[in-house]
Design a protein around this motif. Structure first.
Motif, PDB file in Angstrom:
ATOM      1  N   PRO A  81       0.605  -1.363  -0.040  1.00 20.59           N
ATOM      2  CA  PRO A  81      -0.078   0.271   0.005  1.00 20.59           C
ATOM      3  C   PRO A  81       0.836   1.355  -0.111  1.00 20.59           C
ATOM      4  N   GLU A 101      -1.728   4.697   3.430  1.00 19.25           N
ATOM      5  CA  GLU A 101      -2.419   3.923   3.912  1.00 19.25           C
ATOM      6  C   GLU A 101      -1.696   2.885   4.853  1.00 19.25           C
ATOM      7  N   SER A 147      -5.615  -2.045   0.837  1.00 20.41           N
ATOM      8  CA  SER A 147      -6.968  -1.818   0.592  1.00 20.41           C
ATOM      9  C   SER A 147      -7.239  -2.642  -0.931  1.00 20.41           C
ATOM     10  N   ARG A 148      -6.261  -3.661  -1.034  1.00 19.39           N
ATOM     11  CA  ARG A 148      -6.536  -4.422  -2.211  1.00 19.39           C
ATOM     12  C   ARG A 148      -6.254  -5.873  -1.648  1.00 19.39           C
ATOM     13  N   VAL A 162     -11.149  -4.742  -4.266  1.00 24.00           N
ATOM     14  CA  VAL A 162     -10.577  -3.180  -3.940  1.00 24.00           C
ATOM     15  C   VAL A 162     -11.534  -2.706  -2.996  1.00 24.00           C
ATOM     16  N   ASP A 192     -13.377   0.495  -1.813  1.00 26.18           N
ATOM     17  CA  ASP A 192     -13.816   1.631  -1.983  1.00 26.18           C
ATOM     18  C   ASP A 192     -13.928   2.660  -0.651  1.00 26.18           C
ATOM     19  N   GLN A 204     -13.147   5.739  -2.991  1.00 20.66           N
ATOM     20  CA  GLN A 204     -11.483   5.736  -2.871  1.00 20.66           C
ATOM     21  C   GLN A 204     -11.173   5.207  -4.159  1.00 20.66           C
ATOM     22  N   HIS A 247      -8.367   6.151  -7.239  1.00 15.56           N
ATOM     23  CA  HIS A 247      -7.053   6.335  -6.848  1.00 15.56           C
ATOM     24  C   HIS A 247      -6.204   5.146  -6.215  1.00 15.56           C
ATOM     25  N   ARG A 248      -7.189   4.309  -5.924  1.00 15.66           N
ATOM     26  CA  ARG A 248      -6.687   2.918  -5.346  1.00 15.66           C
ATOM     27  C   ARG A 248      -6.323   1.899  -6.653  1.00 15.66           C
ATOM     28  N   ALA A 281      -2.977   3.158  -7.668  1.00 14.98           N
ATOM     29  CA  ALA A 281      -1.990   2.698  -6.798  1.00 14.98           C
ATOM     30  C   ALA A 281      -1.638   1.233  -7.017  1.00 14.98           C
TER      31      ALA A 281
END
Length: 307
Positions: A14, A18, A22-23, A36, A38, A106, A109-110, A113
């Motif tokens: 991350p 973070e 988040s994934r 993912v 959100d 989110q 942008h995730r 990333a």
């Protein structure tokens, strides 16, 4: 960074902002899947079960170490890679629709990333058109970054429903019905030429099938993945956290709560019988789990994280 999704790309650490991932990546045979987050939707706790005695609902929430006033509702999206297609399953909330939901939205942008360029997405599958499933595509500047040949798969019954949606049987927090109407109308207006409606079932890519279930909304659909003997179901909003213990409790966002309960029970019985793993929009991230029968109800068995 590569825009082609593979396990090496999507399992990167991350970003510095973070503290937790988040994934979460997994493989279904030859199909790559990325769950993912959100973000989180805070909703009034009574929304999860408005057809039961408040004391019974509160007791369940307290047994689960959850607040009886406000729920921190997870919001999960999936990215699926099958062959040369990259498929986004739902699109998150997007910009806060004046409902004080700043912790969600989110996804874009995730994805960046995770090394996934929006232009590399060939298809979007919508489980349904509530704003927390389409809003990410309504963020300013996102449409211009998408593949101009993007195909958006959604049940024809869902598009028809949102022409004149019926909210007579829901029990949503104040402001949500109007926000949902606005988002769905805007989405159809902006993406009409890219919509690819289907009736009951459609194969989006090899091993990736979207199937209409109805219930939650008339066109609500699930996505079934199958490859090399492995299977996975993305259940959208058919299964909520409370739905294992009490599949007959009505969620306030269900437009046909009795049908939603019937479909929920049918799906969970099937998944318990064939031991197929489940991912759902509002189960705790990353939500990968199995379903076990527990008397007249069910039990959620979380998958062990594969580090």
């Amino acid at each position: 960074m590569s825009t082609n999704m593979n396990v090496d790309d999507i399992s990167a650490r991350p970003g510095p902002d973070e503290l937790v991932p988040s994934r979460y990546a997994l493989k279904i045979g030859e199909i790559d899947v990325l769950v993912v987050s959100d973000g989180i939707l805070p909703i009034p706790a009574p929304t999860i079960a408005y057809n039961v005695d408040p004391a019974v609902r509160t007791a369940w929430l307290e047994d689960e170490f959850l607040s009886p006033e406000t729920l921190e509702w997870p919001l999960n999206v999936a990215v699926v890679r099958s062959g040369d297609q990259t498929i986004l399953v739902d699109a998150g909330l997007g910009a806060d629709p004046e409902l004080h939901l700043p912790r969600a939205g989110q996804l874009i942008h995730r994805l960046t990333a995770a090394g996934i360029d929006l232009a590399s997405v060939t298809d979007v599958v919508l489980t349904h058109m509530h704003m927390d499933h389409i809003g990410g595509l309504l963020i300013d500047g996102v449409k211009e970054r998408l593949n101009p040949h993007l195909r958006i798969h959604v049940a024809a019954a869902e598009i028809k429903f949102w022409e004149s949606p019926d909210f007579s049987r829901v029990s949503m927090p104040q402001g949500f019905p109007d926000a949902l109407r606005r988002a769905a109308k805007r989405f159809v207006n902006e993406y009409r030429s890219q919509l690819r409606p289907f009736e009951d079932e459609h194969e989006v890519a090899p091993g990736v099938v979207v199937r209409r279930t109805g219930g939650h909304t008339p066109g609500h659909s699930v996505v079934r993945l199958a490859s090399g003997g492995d299977r996975l179901t993305f259940a959208g909003d058919l299964v909520f956290q409370v739905g294992f213990d009490h599949p007959d409790w009505h969620n306030g966002f269900e437009h046909d709560p009795e049908e939603a309960a019937r479909v929920r029970v049918s799906l969970m019985r099937e998944l318990a019988a064939n031991r197929e793993p489940l991912v759902a929009t509002h189960l705790p991230f990353p939500s990968v789990c199995h379903v076990a029968v527990d008397g007249d109800a069910f039990r959620c068995v979380p998958a062990v994280w594969d580090y």
